[in-house]
Scaffold this motif. Structure first.
Motif, PDB file in Angstrom:
ATOM      1  N   ALA A 101       0.842  -1.206   0.000  1.00  0.00           N
ATOM      2  CA  ALA A 101       0.000   0.000   0.000  1.00  0.00           C
ATOM      3  C   ALA A 101       0.875   1.253   0.000  1.00  0.00           C
ATOM      4  CB  ALA A 101      -0.920  -0.015   1.215  1.00  0.00           C
ATOM      5  N   ASP A 102       1.932   1.253   0.821  1.00  0.00           N
ATOM      6  CA  ASP A 102       2.876   2.373   0.823  1.00  0.00           C
ATOM      7  C   ASP A 102       3.615   2.466  -0.507  1.00  0.00           C
ATOM      8  OD1 ASP A 102       2.246   3.267   3.341  1.00  0.00           O
ATOM      9  OD2 ASP A 102       4.106   2.609   4.294  1.00  0.00           O
ATOM     10  N   ARG A 103       3.998   1.321  -1.037  1.00  0.00           N
ATOM     11  CA  ARG A 103       4.716   1.297  -2.310  1.00  0.00           C
ATOM     12  C   ARG A 103       3.900   1.972  -3.410  1.00  0.00           C
ATOM     13  NH1 ARG A 103       4.260  -2.230  -6.747  1.00  0.00           N
ATOM     14  NH2 ARG A 103       6.203  -2.521  -7.940  1.00  0.00           N
ATOM     15  N   GLY A 104       2.609   1.640  -3.488  1.00  0.00           N
ATOM     16  CA  GLY A 104       1.768   2.202  -4.534  1.00  0.00           C
ATOM     17  C   GLY A 104       1.596   3.704  -4.425  1.00  0.00           C
ATOM     18  N   LYS A 105       1.655   4.213  -3.210  1.00  0.00           N
ATOM     19  CA  LYS A 105       1.416   5.643  -3.032  1.00  0.00           C
ATOM     20  C   LYS A 105       2.677   6.490  -3.183  1.00  0.00           C
ATOM     21  CE  LYS A 105      -0.749   9.076  -0.056  1.00  0.00           C
ATOM     22  NZ  LYS A 105      -1.640   9.332   1.088  1.00  0.00           N
ATOM     23  N   TYR A 106       3.808   5.997  -2.665  1.00  0.00           N
ATOM     24  CA  TYR A 106       4.965   6.874  -2.510  1.00  0.00           C
ATOM     25  C   TYR A 106       6.147   6.598  -3.433  1.00  0.00           C
ATOM     26  CZ  TYR A 106       2.596   8.213   1.806  1.00  0.00           C
ATOM     27  OH  TYR A 106       1.673   8.656   2.721  1.00  0.00           O
ATOM     28  N   LEU A 107       6.268   5.393  -3.961  1.00  0.00           N
ATOM     29  CA  LEU A 107       7.504   5.045  -4.668  1.00  0.00           C
ATOM     30  C   LEU A 107       7.461   5.412  -6.139  1.00  0.00           C
ATOM     31  CD1 LEU A 107      10.053   3.710  -3.429  1.00  0.00           C
ATOM     32  CD2 LEU A 107       8.018   3.519  -1.999  1.00  0.00           C
ATOM     33  N   GLY A 108       8.552   5.960  -6.630  1.00  0.00           N
ATOM     34  CA  GLY A 108       8.722   6.340  -8.022  1.00  0.00           C
ATOM     35  C   GLY A 108      10.134   6.839  -8.227  1.00  0.00           C
ATOM     36  N   ASP A 109      10.365   7.530  -9.321  1.00  0.00           N
ATOM     37  CA  ASP A 109      11.689   8.050  -9.655  1.00  0.00           C
ATOM     38  C   ASP A 109      11.980   9.277  -8.802  1.00  0.00           C
ATOM     39  OD1 ASP A 109      13.990   9.109 -10.774  1.00  0.00           O
ATOM     40  OD2 ASP A 109      13.327   8.866 -12.844  1.00  0.00           O
ATOM     41  N   SER A 110      12.975   9.169  -7.922  1.00  0.00           N
ATOM     42  CA  SER A 110      13.279  10.264  -6.994  1.00  0.00           C
ATOM     43  C   SER A 110      13.900  11.472  -7.690  1.00  0.00           C
ATOM     44  CB  SER A 110      14.219   9.765  -5.888  1.00  0.00           C
ATOM     45  OG  SER A 110      15.406   9.217  -6.446  1.00  0.00           O
ATOM     46  N   PRO A 148       5.070  13.363   1.080  1.00  0.00           N
ATOM     47  CA  PRO A 148       4.379  14.365   0.277  1.00  0.00           C
ATOM     48  C   PRO A 148       2.949  13.917   0.022  1.00  0.00           C
ATOM     49  CG  PRO A 148       5.630  12.945  -1.159  1.00  0.00           C
ATOM     50  CD  PRO A 148       5.870  12.458   0.250  1.00  0.00           C
ATOM     51  N   LEU A 149       2.152  14.781  -0.549  1.00  0.00           N
ATOM     52  CA  LEU A 149       0.785  14.421  -0.909  1.00  0.00           C
ATOM     53  C   LEU A 149       0.807  13.729  -2.262  1.00  0.00           C
ATOM     54  CD1 LEU A 149      -2.259  14.519  -0.358  1.00  0.00           C
ATOM     55  CD2 LEU A 149      -2.321  16.734  -1.528  1.00  0.00           C
ATOM     56  N   ARG A 150       0.577  12.426  -2.257  1.00  0.00           N
ATOM     57  CA  ARG A 150       0.530  11.670  -3.498  1.00  0.00           C
ATOM     58  C   ARG A 150      -0.678  10.751  -3.476  1.00  0.00           C
ATOM     59  NH1 ARG A 150       3.514  13.825  -7.557  1.00  0.00           N
ATOM     60  NH2 ARG A 150       5.335  14.776  -6.617  1.00  0.00           N
ATOM     61  N   PHE A 173      -0.658   3.860 -15.701  1.00  0.00           N
ATOM     62  CA  PHE A 173      -1.290   4.383 -16.904  1.00  0.00           C
ATOM     63  C   PHE A 173      -2.138   5.614 -16.619  1.00  0.00           C
ATOM     64  CE2 PHE A 173      -1.359   0.297 -19.702  1.00  0.00           C
ATOM     65  CZ  PHE A 173       0.002   0.133 -19.490  1.00  0.00           C
ATOM     66  N   THR A 174      -2.692   5.690 -15.408  1.00  0.00           N
ATOM     67  CA  THR A 174      -3.531   6.829 -15.022  1.00  0.00           C
ATOM     68  C   THR A 174      -2.652   7.930 -14.438  1.00  0.00           C
ATOM     69  OG1 THR A 174      -5.361   5.329 -14.512  1.00  0.00           O
ATOM     70  CG2 THR A 174      -5.492   7.567 -13.627  1.00  0.00           C
ATOM     71  N   PRO A 175      -2.523   9.080 -15.097  1.00  0.00           N
ATOM     72  CA  PRO A 175      -1.587  10.104 -14.620  1.00  0.00           C
ATOM     73  C   PRO A 175      -2.069  10.893 -13.410  1.00  0.00           C
ATOM     74  CG  PRO A 175      -2.673  10.852 -16.616  1.00  0.00           C
ATOM     75  CD  PRO A 175      -3.106   9.426 -16.407  1.00  0.00           C
ATOM     76  N   GLU A 176      -3.374  10.944 -13.200  1.00  0.00           N
ATOM     77  CA  GLU A 176      -3.920  11.692 -12.065  1.00  0.00           C
ATOM     78  C   GLU A 176      -5.043  10.898 -11.414  1.00  0.00           C
ATOM     79  OE1 GLU A 176      -5.238  15.567 -13.116  1.00  0.00           O
ATOM     80  OE2 GLU A 176      -3.240  16.301 -13.658  1.00  0.00           O
ATOM     81  N   LYS A 177      -5.203  11.112 -10.145  1.00  0.00           N
ATOM     82  CA  LYS A 177      -6.316  10.510  -9.427  1.00  0.00           C
ATOM     83  C   LYS A 177      -6.800  11.494  -8.380  1.00  0.00           C
ATOM     84  CE  LYS A 177      -7.889   6.192  -7.398  1.00  0.00           C
ATOM     85  NZ  LYS A 177      -7.523   4.799  -7.040  1.00  0.00           N
ATOM     86  N   ASP A 178      -8.112  11.742  -8.386  1.00  0.00           N
ATOM     87  CA  ASP A 178      -8.709  12.711  -7.456  1.00  0.00           C
ATOM     88  C   ASP A 178      -8.035  14.078  -7.560  1.00  0.00           C
ATOM     89  OD1 ASP A 178     -10.396  10.683  -6.552  1.00  0.00           O
ATOM     90  OD2 ASP A 178      -8.957  10.072  -5.017  1.00  0.00           O
ATOM     91  N   GLY A 179      -7.625  14.433  -8.781  1.00  0.00           N
ATOM     92  CA  GLY A 179      -7.050  15.752  -9.012  1.00  0.00           C
ATOM     93  C   GLY A 179      -5.590  15.893  -8.649  1.00  0.00           C
ATOM     94  N   ALA A 180      -4.946  14.821  -8.198  1.00  0.00           N
ATOM     95  CA  ALA A 180      -3.540  14.886  -7.801  1.00  0.00           C
ATOM     96  C   ALA A 180      -2.705  14.016  -8.726  1.00  0.00           C
ATOM     97  CB  ALA A 180      -3.371  14.416  -6.363  1.00  0.00           C
ATOM     98  N   PRO A 181      -1.464  14.432  -9.024  1.00  0.00           N
ATOM     99  CA  PRO A 181      -0.613  13.624  -9.904  1.00  0.00           C
ATOM    100  C   PRO A 181      -0.187  12.328  -9.219  1.00  0.00           C
ATOM    101  CG  PRO A 181       0.626  15.460  -8.995  1.00  0.00           C
ATOM    102  CD  PRO A 181      -0.806  15.677  -8.589  1.00  0.00           C
ATOM    103  N   VAL A 182      -0.163  11.271  -9.976  1.00  0.00           N
ATOM    104  CA  VAL A 182       0.271   9.969  -9.466  1.00  0.00           C
ATOM    105  C   VAL A 182       1.794   9.917  -9.461  1.00  0.00           C
ATOM    106  CG1 VAL A 182       0.287   7.490 -10.008  1.00  0.00           C
ATOM    107  CG2 VAL A 182      -1.839   8.805 -10.181  1.00  0.00           C
ATOM    108  N   ALA A 183       2.372   9.373  -8.416  1.00  0.00           N
ATOM    109  CA  ALA A 183       3.830   9.378  -8.254  1.00  0.00           C
ATOM    110  C   ALA A 183       4.538   8.702  -9.412  1.00  0.00           C
ATOM    111  CB  ALA A 183       4.201   8.695  -6.941  1.00  0.00           C
ATOM    112  N   ASN A 184       3.980   7.612  -9.916  1.00  0.00           N
ATOM    113  CA  ASN A 184       4.653   6.819 -10.942  1.00  0.00           C
ATOM    114  C   ASN A 184       4.042   7.052 -12.324  1.00  0.00           C
ATOM    115  OD1 ASN A 184       6.573   4.792 -11.769  1.00  0.00           O
ATOM    116  ND2 ASN A 184       4.896   3.325 -11.868  1.00  0.00           N
ATOM    117  N   ARG A 185       3.622   8.262 -12.617  1.00  0.00           N
ATOM    118  CA  ARG A 185       3.073   8.544 -13.933  1.00  0.00           C
ATOM    119  C   ARG A 185       4.205   8.760 -14.942  1.00  0.00           C
ATOM    120  NH1 ARG A 185       0.752  14.722 -14.226  1.00  0.00           N
ATOM    121  NH2 ARG A 185       2.659  15.821 -13.648  1.00  0.00           N
TER     122      ARG A 185
END
Length: 562
Positions: free
Chosen positions: A318-327, A368-370, A424-436
């Motif tokens: 759950a944490d991985r899906g929300k916060y992890l991406g290219d630093s 951060p807010l992701r 594949f989804t670049p935004e969710k609920d108006g916020a950018p997705v970390a791994n877009r």
């Protein structure tokens, strides 16, 4: 006195010979997913090469004999431990999105995400390959042999031919319906109008020619000139999903040295890759959440052990899906995610005998807010390990992503489909997705090359795996089996796997785990089974100080020690 000089010269020569012989006998240890790749690595060690030389020779050999999983058309992560200084370093050779890529890359005309099966084949999914740049940086820092020497086994296999392995034959059979649009792939891997079968001989002269050119001219033959032009053309003019891919995208690529990520589990230090890999962060979280439980006493035959592992896994993912991406593009709170106090707080969400049922991301220090958004990952990839005569360790996970990557061929090798590791989804609920998707960005990865250190700071276990997002759980499971349950490296790799899907936990059929389904359901889990193409490789330090390699018994891989 005059008589002593010849004696001294003789003794000096004898000592030199003994030293050379001892070094040759103590070549080292290698493990990979194919016997011929392991032999390529051992060939480097016998010649006096370093662990890095051996690992890179295995990567090149696997390009030829395991094209469904990895190769120079993809990327990887390499972890290096210096046997003398103890320094740990990592090289990030993960692919990057080309300049033409935008957050809408995988959205259809209706603004909705494309089906995964439509996004993978062809040009849209190809990232700028990183393995050759990783190879150059690693060889410059830790290689002993000349650059060209590392290519010899792979060139020999491609030029003289190799027998098709069972995994390759099975992958070719699965890919057959898709290859109606990919004649270049059929031209290499089909015989008499059908996919090559196990044991049949294949040759790849185009790849042999290109490897020889790389051996002579170095990485510029890949990232510039005719080499880059052919890759650019393959993607831009692909028979499916043609997508602009400039030669400048290739010439701009750089492999990066990254700080390793390390966390604590009982008396051990767990070290591996940081972002864009999510693997080590997730493994450290899973183990950290289990630390308050007596896993040793519970043992591998207890359903409660696997309940606890399953709960920790789902909270970590759950944490991985929300916060992890290219630093390099987003603020990833790595230190917060592996903070012991934060992990202990997450652990309190785990009840010893009942499924939580809901697994939401937490709020680590510095978060951060992701917004979480999960994308599929295909079960490709390969892992290999090399340890040389002075204790240097090179362990690398390499991938083209899905079976045969994008299905596109350039210079005889497959180009990756790594961009489908982006959400594949670049935004969710108006916020950018970390791994877009973003130009120049590296997609989040599950690859988890890992080195374990004991309380004295000595490396004692090396492990990595293949299989998409299951990689994280293969590594975590192997560590629990080895460190808590005292299993050998090989038995740790071969132990059944627990994972999850949208409904609940999944168990590997045909293993002891399958019999635990009723007990886990009684704890409130929805439980299914999942047959996945798993393979992992490892090495363990034995009580006498020697290293012993191991390969997953599910695979055709082997470990060699000399």
């Amino acid at each position: 006195m005059r008589r002593r000089a010849p004696v001294r010269a003789f003794l000096a020569a004898l000592l030199a010979l003994l030293s050379f012989t001892t070094q040759a006998l103590a070549a080292g240890t290698v493990s990979s997913a194919d016997p011929r790749a392991s032999e390529a690595g051992m060939e480097m060690l016998r010649k006096g090469g370093s662990a890095t030389d051996a690992a890179l020779a295995m990567m090149l050999a696997l390009t030829v004999i395991e094209p469904q999983s990895s190769g120079i058309g993809g990327g990887g992560f390499l972890l290096h431990h210096d046997g003398k200084s103890g320094e740990l370093a990592t090289i990030d050779g993960r692919e990057t999105a080309p300049r033409s890529a935008t957050p809408a890359l995988f959205l259809g005309a209706d603004g909705k995400p494309l089906p995964f099966s439509q996004a993978v084949p062809g040009g849209k999914s190809v990232g700028v390959p990183g393995n050759i740049a990783l190879m150059k940086q690693s060889h410059d820092r830790w290689g002993r042999l000349k650059w060209a020497a590392l290519f010899a086994p792979a060139i020999r296999l491609a030029r003289e031919g190799f027998a098709v392995s069972k995994p390759l034959a099975e992958a070719l059979q699965r890919a057959a319906p898709l290859w109606a649009d990919f004649p270049d792939a059929r031209a290499i891997y089909w015989i008499d109008g059908r996919p090559a079968r196990e044991g049949e001989m294949l040759r790849n002269p185009a790849l042999a020619d290109f490897l020889e050119k790389l051996a002579r001219k170095g990485p510029r033959a890949f990232y510039k000139g005719k080499g880059a032009a052919a890759i650019s053309a393959a993607v831009s003019n692909a028979p499916r999903n043609p997508t602009p891919f400039a030669r400048a995208d290739l010439s701009a690529y750089r492999a990066k040295s990254r700080p390793p990520v390390c966390g604590q589990y009982r008396v051990y230090k767990i070290c591996g890759m940081g972002p864009p890999s999510s693997g080590t962060v997730a493994v450290v979280q899973i183990l950290g959440m289990l630390e308050r439980f007596d896993m040793k006493a519970l043992g591998p035959d207890s359903p409660q052990s696997w309940h606890l592992i399953g709960e920790a896994m789902r909270l970590a993912f759950a944490d991985r899906g929300k916060y992890l991406g290219d630093s390099d593009f987003i603020a990833v709170p790595v230190n917060g995610l592996i903070d012991r106090a934060y992990i202990q707080g997450r652990s309190t969400l785990i009840a010893p005998g009942a499924a939580r049922g809901s697994y939401e991301p937490g709020t680590p220090p510095g978060a951060p807010l992701r917004t979480p958004a999960k994308g599929p990952e295909t079960p490709g990839t390969t892992h290999f390990v090399a340890i040389d005569d002075i204790g240097n360790i090179a362990t690398m996970t390499s991938t083209v992503e899905g079976p045969f990557g994008s299905q596109l061929i350039a210079h005889g090798f497959f180009l990756n489909n790594e961009l489908t590791d982006f959400d594949f989804t670049p935004e969710k609920d108006g916020a950018p997705v970390a791994n877009r998707v973003e130009p120049g960005k590296r997609p989040r990865s599950s690859m988890t090359p890992t080195i374990i250190y004991d309380a004295s700071g000595k490396p004692v276990f090396v492990v990595g795996a293949a299989g998409g997002s299951t990689i994280i759980m293969q590594v975590a499971k192997a560590l629990i089996a080895h460190l808590d349950w005292g299993m050998s490296a090989r038995d740790s790799l071969g132990l059944g796997l627990i994972f999850f899907d949208r409904d609940g936990l999944t168990l590997e059929p045909g293993t002891k785990l399958e019999a635990m389904k009723p007990a886990l359901e009684a704890m409130g889990h929805h439980v299914g089974t999942l047959t996945a193409r798993l393979k992992a490789n490892a090495a363990e330090r034995l009580p006498d100080g020697r290293w012993q390699g191991a390969a997953d018994p599910r695979s055709v891989g082997v470990a060699l020690t000399e």
